[in-house]
Design an enzyme around this catalytic site. Structure first.
Site, PDB file in Angstrom:
ATOM      1  N   LYS A  57       0.382  -1.013  -0.058  1.00  0.00           N
ATOM      2  CA  LYS A  57      -0.285  -0.128   0.142  1.00  0.00           C
ATOM      3  C   LYS A  57       0.849   1.496  -0.043  1.00  0.00           C
ATOM      4  O   LYS A  57       1.905   0.996   0.118  1.00  0.00           O
ATOM      5  CB  LYS A  57      -1.264   0.045   1.111  1.00  0.00           C
ATOM      6  CG  LYS A  57      -1.603  -1.552   1.551  1.00  0.00           C
ATOM      7  CD  LYS A  57      -2.608  -1.334   0.185  1.00  0.00           C
ATOM      8  CE  LYS A  57      -3.801  -2.875   0.986  1.00  0.00           C
ATOM      9  NZ  LYS A  57      -4.223  -3.482  -0.144  1.00  0.00           N
TER      10      LYS A  57
HETATM   11  C1  LIG Z   1      -5.534  -4.472   0.618  1.00  0.00           C
HETATM   12  C2  LIG Z   1      -7.365  -4.041   0.166  1.00  0.00           C
HETATM   13  C3  LIG Z   1      -7.500  -4.415   1.459  1.00  0.00           C
HETATM   14  C4  LIG Z   1      -7.406  -5.254   3.484  1.00  0.00           C
HETATM   15  O1  LIG Z   1      -5.866  -5.666   2.845  1.00  0.00           O
HETATM   16  P1  LIG Z   1      -5.327  -6.750   4.721  1.00  0.00           P
HETATM   17  O2  LIG Z   1      -4.390  -7.921   3.664  1.00  0.00           O
HETATM   18  O3  LIG Z   1      -5.963  -7.021   5.339  1.00  0.00           O
HETATM   19  O4  LIG Z   1      -4.851  -5.225   5.094  1.00  0.00           O
HETATM   20  C5  LIG Z   1      -9.025  -4.942   1.942  1.00  0.00           C
HETATM   21  N1  LIG Z   1      -9.552  -3.559   0.039  1.00  0.00           N
HETATM   22  C6  LIG Z   1      -8.978  -4.015  -0.549  1.00  0.00           C
HETATM   23  C7  LIG Z   1      -9.675  -2.905  -1.778  1.00  0.00           C
HETATM   24  C8  LIG Z   1      -7.955  -3.997  -0.905  1.00  0.00           C
HETATM   25  O5  LIG Z   1      -6.783  -3.480  -1.945  1.00  0.00           O
END
Ligand SMILES: *Cc1c(COP(=O)(O)O)cnc(C)c1O
Length: 396
Positions: free
Chosen positions: A191
């Site tokens: 992210k």
């Molecule tokens: C990254 C992501 C999440 C959550 O990911 P985690 O690995 O649980 O932190 C949720 N929704 C979207 C659209 C994502 O790209």
């Protein structure tokens, strides 16, 4: 069938990479020199900093974006028998969280330009059991949040914004995550900012924030927050071992919060750098007739670049996309095929029949995420583009 010839060695140019400076390392190490490794000053500061950045009064740190979605649904009272409208063109956690609370995910199609939920498809998916929708800001491009809020108001639906890919994106000068009943962020290493694993739920509603804070910590209500009324004969010591509701352990450690604070302190530079990388990709690829590039300048909006996803022209098929991906892998360049539609995953076999999502399926067959991270060099971008142009020309 021959096995795909993906090189066994790590790619020279990865798809993503975290950007950790000495400031982050020092922040984490300083926490390790204190006795408070969980629920200390770092989590409070990280929550306050996120709330201020998004422009909402409350933020609750949790152990992942998925945990944040789960607790946002619980806190908003979504439960078994309820339907929640979600996109299928997204990360599977969005639909999984709906199933965790016993509710039914109902898939709506996307807009072919924004790749976000199509308001008319959402409207068509509403039934008397629909209680909420999850507006995902896909790849960092804001969803049509004004239209979605309007639909939600007319049908009395809760709105959860999934901001896991869009921290810092804006609509009309206001940051996404601040529009719905709750906004959920994630800090996985790919992210825009990371805590290793982590998430955050922001909300304007004090009660929603207090419920989420209790759910993440075994159903404990912190002193000063308003727990739901209890029957007279329950054992409440008004202390650490009061468990008012069925809770979870979705806490984020002090080390992770310190890392998040140091990353958030650099967010303006990080987002500017990512935008510059996106612009460079667009400049280098804009004259390739086989590629559809993401929009960079959208009036009234600010994007937050999570990934850089190109789409192949409709004259090319999924097999072409997969061949191009293999050609890039053979040249040491990693790519991502974002997203395989959720309703076509084995874990969603019972949804497959009922889902009619032609745009999702057509788009998903032709997307290719290119290497995209803060420290990618101009030379690396040039190399990705020249290999991609060469690969996309050799149509099968
Ligand atoms: C990254 C992501 C999440 C959550 O990911 P985690 O690995 O649980 O932190 C949720 N929704 C979207 C659209 C994502 O790209």
């Amino acid at each position: 069938m021959t096995a795909p010839d993906i090189p066994l060695s790590a790619p020279d140019i990865p798809l993503s990479a975290p950007d950790i400076t000495d400031a982050e390392i020092d922040a984490v190490v300083s926490v390790l020199r204190t006795p408070r490794l969980s629920l200390g000053p770092q989590i409070e500061q990280f929550e306050a900093a996120m709330a201020a950045y998004i422009g909402v009064p409350h933020a609750v740190a949790v152990s992942s974006g998925t945990a944040g979605l789960h607790l946002a649904l619980l806190a908003l009272g979504i439960s078994s028998g309820d339907e929640v409208i979600v996109p299928s063109f997204t990360f599977i956690a969005v639909a999984n969280a709906v199933r965790y609370v016993g509710a039914l995910p109902v898939f709506a199609d996307i807009d072919p330009e924004t790749l976000n939920l199509s308001p008319s498809s959402v409207e068509a998916a509403i039934t008397p059991r629909t209680r909420a929708l999850i507006a995902v800001h896909t790849f960092g491009r804001p969803a049509d949040i004004v239209a979605l809020l309007d639909i939600a108001n007319r049908h009395n639906l809760r709105v959860i914004e999934d901001v896991c890919e869009a921290i810092g994106a804006e609509v009309g000068g206001r940051r996404v995550g601040s529009f719905g009943d709750a906004g959920v962020f994630a800090f996985y290493p790919n992210k825009q900012i990371t805590t290793g694993e982590g998430g955050m739920v922001v909300t304007r509603q004090a009660e929603t924030a207090q419920r989420i804070a209790a759910f993440r910590n075994h159903g404990r209500y912190e002193s000063g927050s308003q727990a739901p009324a209890q029957p007279a004969n329950t054992w409440l010591d008004h202390a650490w071992f009061d468990h008012v509701e069925l809770g979870y352990n979705y806490r984020l450690s002090e080390m992770q919060c310190a890392l998040g604070l140091a990353q958030l302190a650099r967010i303006d530079d990080i987002l500017a750098r990512r935008e510059a990388i996106a612009r460079r990709y667009c400049d280098l690829l804009c004259d390739d007739p086989d590629l559809l590039l993401p929009a960079v300048d959208i009036p009234g909006q600010r994007l937050s670049w999570f990934v850089f996803v190109v789409r192949l022209a409709s004259s090319l098929a999924r097999a072409d996309r997969d061949r191009i991906s293999h050609d890039l892998a053979a040249a040491g360049i990693a790519t991502g095929r974002y997203f395989a539609p959720i309703h076509l995953q084995p874990a969603y076999a019972t949804w497959r029949e009922s889902a009619h999502l032609p745009i999702t399926e057509s788009v998903a067959a032709r997307t290719l995420a290119l290497p995209f991270f803060n420290r990618i060099t101009g030379e690396q971008i040039d190399r990705v583009c020249s290999v991609l142009r060469f690969a996309s020309r050799g149509k099968s």
